[in-house]
Write a protein that holds these residues in place. Structure first.
Motif, mmCIF file in Angstrom:
data_model
loop_
_atom_site.group_PDB
_atom_site.id
_atom_site.type_symbol
_atom_site.label_atom_id
_atom_site.label_comp_id
_atom_site.label_asym_id
_atom_site.label_seq_id
_atom_site.Cartn_x
_atom_site.Cartn_y
_atom_site.Cartn_z
ATOM 1 N N SER A 36 24.130 4.294 -35.681
ATOM 2 C CA SER A 36 24.502 2.888 -35.575
ATOM 3 C C SER A 36 23.510 2.059 -36.381
ATOM 4 O O SER A 36 22.546 2.570 -36.919
ATOM 5 N N TRP A 37 23.777 0.777 -36.438
ATOM 6 C CA TRP A 37 22.901 -0.123 -37.200
ATOM 7 C C TRP A 37 21.496 -0.088 -36.588
ATOM 8 O O TRP A 37 21.338 -0.335 -35.396
ATOM 9 N N TRP A 39 18.891 -1.848 -35.615
ATOM 10 C CA TRP A 39 18.499 -3.239 -35.405
ATOM 11 C C TRP A 39 16.998 -3.447 -35.314
ATOM 12 O O TRP A 39 16.467 -4.433 -35.824
ATOM 13 N N LEU A 101 28.012 2.293 -44.225
ATOM 14 C CA LEU A 101 27.054 1.602 -43.366
ATOM 15 C C LEU A 101 25.636 1.719 -43.932
ATOM 16 O O LEU A 101 24.863 0.757 -43.909
ATOM 17 N N TYR A 105 23.371 -1.404 -44.952
ATOM 18 C CA TYR A 105 22.025 -1.537 -44.377
ATOM 19 C C TYR A 105 20.982 -1.658 -45.484
ATOM 20 O O TYR A 105 20.080 -2.504 -45.409
#
Length: 157
Positions: A36-37, A39, A101, A105
Motif C-alpha cells: 500500500s501507499w 504514508w 503505484l 509514489y
C-alpha cells in the motif's frame, strides 16, 4: 578537516539521534503493509523538506552567525528524520507488485518534496522579513536580483 570541524560531530550526532527517533515514532503510528501507499515515509520526507526549507530561510537570515544550529538541525535532526533509502526500498518493493503505484509514489514524493521545500523557504522568508531582517547571501538580496552578473554584485557592496 576534522581539526577544523571536529566540534560539529557532537551536535550532528545528537540531532541525528533525535531525528531518527522522530522518524521511528511516525512509522510506529503509521505502519506500512508493503503493498500500500507508504504514508509514513512519504509524510516524513515531505515534512522534512518543508522544515529544511524553513530552516534555510533562518540560516541565511537572522541565524547566519550561529555555528552549531545548522549542523544540529539541518544535518543532524532533519538528516536523521528524512530517509532516502527507505523511499528507494519501498519504491522497489511496490514496483514488483504494483508498478503504477510505485511510479506514482516515486513522482509524488519528488514533486511534493520540492514543493514543500519551496513553501518552507518562502514561508520562512516571510517570517524573517516580518522581523525586519533580510535574507541576504553575499550582500545580494535574491528577491531583488536572483541572478546578478559578477560585476554588478561587486558594485552593490
Amino acid at each position: 578537516m576534522l581539526r577544523e570541524h571536529g566540534d560539529l560531530l557532537a551536535p550532528i550526532a545528537a540531532g541525528g539521534a533525535l531525528g531518527s527517533l522522530s522518524r521511528w515514532g511516525l512509522t510506529t503510528v503509521l505502519p506500512h503493509g508493503g503493498l500500500s501507499w507508504p504514508w509514513a515515509t512519504f509524510l516524513t520526507n515531505v515534512s522534512g523538506c518543508l522544515l529544511l526549507g524553513t530552516l534555510m530561510a533562518f540560516v541565511l537570515g537572522p541565524w547566519s552567525h550561529t555555528r552549531y544550529l545548522r549542523p544540529f538541525l539541518g544535518v543532524g535532526v532533519l538528516g536523521g528524520y528524512t530517509t532516502f533509502s527507505t523511499y528507494e526500498l519501498e519504491t522497489y518493493v511496490l514496483g514488483g507488485h504494483a508498478p503504477a503505484l510505485a511510479m506514482l509514489y516515486l513522482l509524488a514524493s519528488v514533486v511534493a518534496g520540492i514543493g514543500a521545500a519551496w513553501l518552507g523557504l518562502t514561508l520562512g522568508r516571510v517570517v524573517v522579513l516580518d522581523t525586519g531582517r533580510e535574507v541576504v547571501v553575499d550582500g545580494i538580496d535574491p528577491d531583488l536580483d536572483p541572478d546578478p552578473s559578477p560585476g554588478q554584485a561587486q558594485e552593490d557592496r
